[in-house]
Design a protein around this motif. Structure first.
Motif, PDB file in Angstrom:
ATOM      1  N   VAL A 105      95.851 131.986  38.216  1.00 58.85           N
ATOM      2  CA  VAL A 105      95.671 130.568  38.542  1.00 58.85           C
ATOM      3  C   VAL A 105      96.465 129.722  37.551  1.00 58.85           C
ATOM      4  N   ASN A 106      97.238 128.783  38.058  1.00 60.26           N
ATOM      5  CA  ASN A 106      97.981 127.878  37.175  1.00 60.26           C
ATOM      6  C   ASN A 106      97.054 126.811  36.607  1.00 60.26           C
ATOM      7  N   VAL A 107      97.128 126.615  35.313  1.00 57.67           N
ATOM      8  CA  VAL A 107      96.315 125.593  34.662  1.00 57.67           C
ATOM      9  C   VAL A 107      97.258 124.621  33.965  1.00 57.67           C
ATOM     10  N   ASP A 125     111.018 132.794  33.238  1.00 51.27           N
ATOM     11  CA  ASP A 125     111.324 131.774  34.229  1.00 51.27           C
ATOM     12  C   ASP A 125     112.329 132.271  35.259  1.00 51.27           C
ATOM     13  N   LYS A 126     112.139 131.795  36.502  1.00 47.56           N
ATOM     14  CA  LYS A 126     112.972 132.309  37.594  1.00 47.56           C
ATOM     15  C   LYS A 126     114.443 131.929  37.460  1.00 47.56           C
ATOM     16  N   SER A 127     114.758 130.947  36.639  1.00 47.41           N
ATOM     17  CA  SER A 127     116.171 130.571  36.480  1.00 47.41           C
ATOM     18  C   SER A 127     116.989 131.704  35.840  1.00 47.41           C
ATOM     19  N   TYR A 131      97.591 138.578  42.878  1.00 49.98           N
ATOM     20  CA  TYR A 131      98.217 137.456  43.577  1.00 49.98           C
ATOM     21  C   TYR A 131      98.155 136.216  42.702  1.00 49.98           C
ATOM     22  N   GLU A 132      99.174 135.367  42.808  1.00 50.94           N
ATOM     23  CA  GLU A 132      99.110 134.058  42.162  1.00 50.94           C
ATOM     24  C   GLU A 132      98.695 133.031  43.205  1.00 50.94           C
ATOM     25  N   ALA A 133      97.715 132.216  42.854  1.00 47.97           N
ATOM     26  CA  ALA A 133      97.278 131.130  43.734  1.00 47.97           C
ATOM     27  C   ALA A 133      98.197 129.934  43.529  1.00 47.97           C
ATOM     28  N   LEU A 134      98.711 129.395  44.616  1.00 51.68           N
ATOM     29  CA  LEU A 134      99.595 128.230  44.532  1.00 51.68           C
ATOM     30  C   LEU A 134      99.040 127.122  45.422  1.00 51.68           C
ATOM     31  N   LEU A 135      98.976 125.930  44.871  1.00 55.68           N
ATOM     32  CA  LEU A 135      98.310 124.812  45.536  1.00 55.68           C
ATOM     33  C   LEU A 135      99.217 124.127  46.552  1.00 55.68           C
ATOM     34  N   ARG A 136      98.644 123.757  47.674  1.00 55.30           N
ATOM     35  CA  ARG A 136      99.361 123.014  48.717  1.00 55.30           C
ATOM     36  C   ARG A 136      98.564 121.773  49.096  1.00 55.30           C
ATOM     37  N   TRP A 137      99.263 120.662  49.287  1.00 54.98           N
ATOM     38  CA  TRP A 137      98.619 119.424  49.733  1.00 54.98           C
ATOM     39  C   TRP A 137      99.169 119.062  51.105  1.00 54.98           C
ATOM     40  N   GLY A 167     108.248 137.461  43.648  1.00 58.32           N
ATOM     41  CA  GLY A 167     109.346 136.731  44.273  1.00 58.32           C
ATOM     42  C   GLY A 167     109.391 136.960  45.766  1.00 58.32           C
ATOM     43  N   TYR A 168     110.247 136.194  46.444  1.00 59.76           N
ATOM     44  CA  TYR A 168     110.333 136.259  47.903  1.00 59.76           C
ATOM     45  C   TYR A 168     110.683 137.662  48.382  1.00 59.76           C
ATOM     46  N   TYR A 169     111.411 138.430  47.539  1.00 61.07           N
ATOM     47  CA  TYR A 169     111.776 139.796  47.920  1.00 61.07           C
ATOM     48  C   TYR A 169     110.527 140.632  48.222  1.00 61.07           C
ATOM     49  N   VAL A 191     112.136 136.883  41.991  1.00 58.53           N
ATOM     50  CA  VAL A 191     112.960 138.024  42.412  1.00 58.53           C
ATOM     51  C   VAL A 191     113.221 137.926  43.915  1.00 58.53           C
ATOM     52  N   GLU A 192     114.486 137.833  44.274  1.00 54.84           N
ATOM     53  CA  GLU A 192     114.834 137.635  45.682  1.00 54.84           C
ATOM     54  C   GLU A 192     115.627 138.795  46.289  1.00 54.84           C
ATOM     55  N   THR A 193     116.181 139.683  45.444  1.00 51.89           N
ATOM     56  CA  THR A 193     117.008 140.767  45.988  1.00 51.89           C
ATOM     57  C   THR A 193     116.655 142.107  45.360  1.00 51.89           C
ATOM     58  N   PRO A 221     105.095 119.204  48.150  1.00 52.62           N
ATOM     59  CA  PRO A 221     105.186 120.332  47.219  1.00 52.62           C
ATOM     60  C   PRO A 221     104.543 120.037  45.864  1.00 52.62           C
ATOM     61  N   PRO A 222     103.959 121.073  45.232  1.00 47.53           N
ATOM     62  CA  PRO A 222     103.263 120.872  43.957  1.00 47.53           C
ATOM     63  C   PRO A 222     104.154 120.330  42.842  1.00 47.53           C
ATOM     64  N   ASP A 223     105.431 120.714  42.833  1.00 49.57           N
ATOM     65  CA  ASP A 223     106.313 120.181  41.798  1.00 49.57           C
ATOM     66  C   ASP A 223     106.410 118.663  41.876  1.00 49.57           C
ATOM     67  N   PHE A 224     106.079 118.104  43.052  1.00 50.04           N
ATOM     68  CA  PHE A 224     106.098 116.653  43.210  1.00 50.04           C
ATOM     69  C   PHE A 224     104.740 116.009  42.891  1.00 50.04           C
ATOM     70  N   MET A 237     101.791 133.244  29.644  1.00 51.41           N
ATOM     71  CA  MET A 237     102.672 132.102  29.404  1.00 51.41           C
ATOM     72  C   MET A 237     103.677 132.039  30.548  1.00 51.41           C
ATOM     73  N   ASP A 238     103.640 130.909  31.276  1.00 55.87           N
ATOM     74  CA  ASP A 238     104.459 130.732  32.478  1.00 55.87           C
ATOM     75  C   ASP A 238     105.815 130.105  32.122  1.00 55.87           C
ATOM     76  N   ASP A 239     106.797 130.323  32.956  1.00 57.11           N
ATOM     77  CA  ASP A 239     108.115 129.679  32.826  1.00 57.11           C
ATOM     78  C   ASP A 239     108.725 129.884  31.444  1.00 57.11           C
ATOM     79  N   PHE A 240     108.540 131.088  30.876  1.00 55.61           N
ATOM     80  CA  PHE A 240     109.000 131.319  29.509  1.00 55.61           C
ATOM     81  C   PHE A 240     110.526 131.257  29.416  1.00 55.61           C
ATOM     82  N   PHE A 291      98.766 132.382  48.500  1.00 56.49           N
ATOM     83  CA  PHE A 291      98.743 133.466  47.521  1.00 56.49           C
ATOM     84  C   PHE A 291     100.032 134.264  47.606  1.00 56.49           C
ATOM     85  N   GLN A 292     100.655 134.482  46.439  1.00 57.88           N
ATOM     86  CA  GLN A 292     101.893 135.249  46.404  1.00 57.88           C
ATOM     87  C   GLN A 292     101.685 136.528  45.583  1.00 57.88           C
ATOM     88  N   PRO A 293     102.118 137.687  46.118  1.00 49.81           N
ATOM     89  CA  PRO A 293     101.851 138.941  45.411  1.00 49.81           C
ATOM     90  C   PRO A 293     102.617 139.099  44.098  1.00 49.81           C
TER      91      PRO A 293
END
Ligand code: C2E
Ligand code: MG
Ligand code: MG
Ligand code: MG
Length: 287
Positions: free
Chosen positions: A113-115, A199-201, A58-64, A254-256, A235-237, A73-76, A175-178, A44-46
């Motif tokens: 939750v990501n769908v 989107d984080k980019s 929190y966002e739930a993120l899946l781990r295998w 973000g990690y920040y 967001v990292e900084t 990683p989920p992207d894989f 809407m994610d990754d807009f 879970f990420q805040p």
């Protein structure tokens, strides 16, 4: 001579391709059994209010956790799960697990939750969401689903019907990754979203690239006119946080603020609180 060495390369490639195909089939097989073998878990990420840094959800993120390959990683693995159709049962597991966990949290903390796009092609999605809410007792207003724009490119009618039914329950849709998708603007017009995640980019380069900053400003403006609050991810900084605040972006992630970690209100989190004042915000072990 050139010919025979060429042939050698061909043989080598054949073997290589065989091996890749075998490896892929093994992975698919393992993925189909990942739920029953208890190899999946959520972190879970805040999500925070940009101005104060206070946690709103929190966002739930899946781990295998694969027994031989380690953490995948989920992207894989999500794209593979989508291809073989396993994402439907995996996605249902994620929804149930996320709702059950969040039901034990303070009432002002929501869960996102990501769908997958593929789940949005299945007409039973609203019933699955309803069931996850009912069996956990979680208030629908504390659940938010994150979808990407591709959900509305195929079978628009099914996706739109699900979207309306789910929102009628009181569940919000983000809407994610807009910004990195295809027809962002027409989708905003055609589909009722409650929130837009930039989107984080764009966030990554906001403090040293005027173009990214302009894009973020434009998206925040769009969100305002469509009445859809904007969340910035990645967001990292502190500099990025400050700029997003200046641009009028109400929520951030973000990690920040915190890395994905175990249940923030679970027993393990309470143990961590005792050991370190940073608590769960110290997050996922790898820096
Ligand atoms: P997403 O939904 O856009 O999630 C955000 C991703 O960015 C997460 O990666 C998160 O760990 C990462 N992230 C968060 N803050 C930062 C930061 O400050 N910097 C950087 N560089 N990255 C950050 P993760 O957990 O590896 O997930 C990747 C993607 O996998 C997710 O992107 C989502 O599309 C997908 N995914 C994860 N869990 C699920 C799930 O349960 N179901 C489905 N269908 N997809 C999922
Ligand atoms: Mg997401
Ligand atoms: Mg995202
Ligand atoms: Mg993503």
């Amino acid at each position: 001579r050139a010919k025979s060495s060429g042939r050698g390369i061909a043989v080598f490639f054949d073997q290589e391709m065989d091996e890749l195909a075998r490896d892929r089939r093994a992975l698919e097989h393992d993925l189909r059994h990942a739920i029953t073998r208890n190899q999946l878990h959520l972190v879970f990420q805040p999500l925070v209010a940009t101005a104060f840094g206070s946690v709103v959800g929190y966002e739930a993120l899946l781990r295998w956790q694969h027994p031989e390959r380690g953490e995948i990683p989920p992207d894989f693995f999500i794209p593979i799960a989508e291809e073989i159709g396993a994402i439907v049962s995996i996605g249902e597991w994620v929804l149930r697990e996320a709702c059950a966990t969040a039901a034990g949290w303070p009432a002002n903390i929501s869960i996102a939750v990501n769908v997958s796009t593929v789940q949005f092609q299945v007409p039973s999605l609203p019933a699955i969401v309803r069931d996850a809410l009912d069996s956990s007792g979680l208030d629908a207003r504390r659940l938010e689903l994150e979808v990407t724009e591709t959900a509305f490119m195929r079978n628009r009618q099914i996706a739109l019907k699900s979207l309306h039914e789910i929102r009628a329950m009181g569940v919000r849709i983000a809407m994610d990754d807009f910004g990195i998708g295809y027809s962002s603007l027409s989708n905003l017009k055609a589909f009722p979203f409650d929130k837009i995640k930039i989107d984080k980019s764009f966030v990554a380069s906001i403090s040293d690239d005027e173009a990214s900053r302009s894009i973020v400003r434009a998206i925040v403006g769009l969100g305002r006119s469509f009445n859809m609050p904007i969340v910035a991810e990645g967001v990292e900084t502190e500099a990025q946080r400050q700029m997003l605040l200046d641009e009028g972006c109400p929520q951030a992630q973000g990690y920040y603020f915190g890395r994905p970690a175990g249940d923030p209100f679970g027993d393990a989190a309470r143990d961590r609180q005792v050991k370190s004042p940073a608590g769960h915000l110290s997050g996922e072990s790898t820096a």
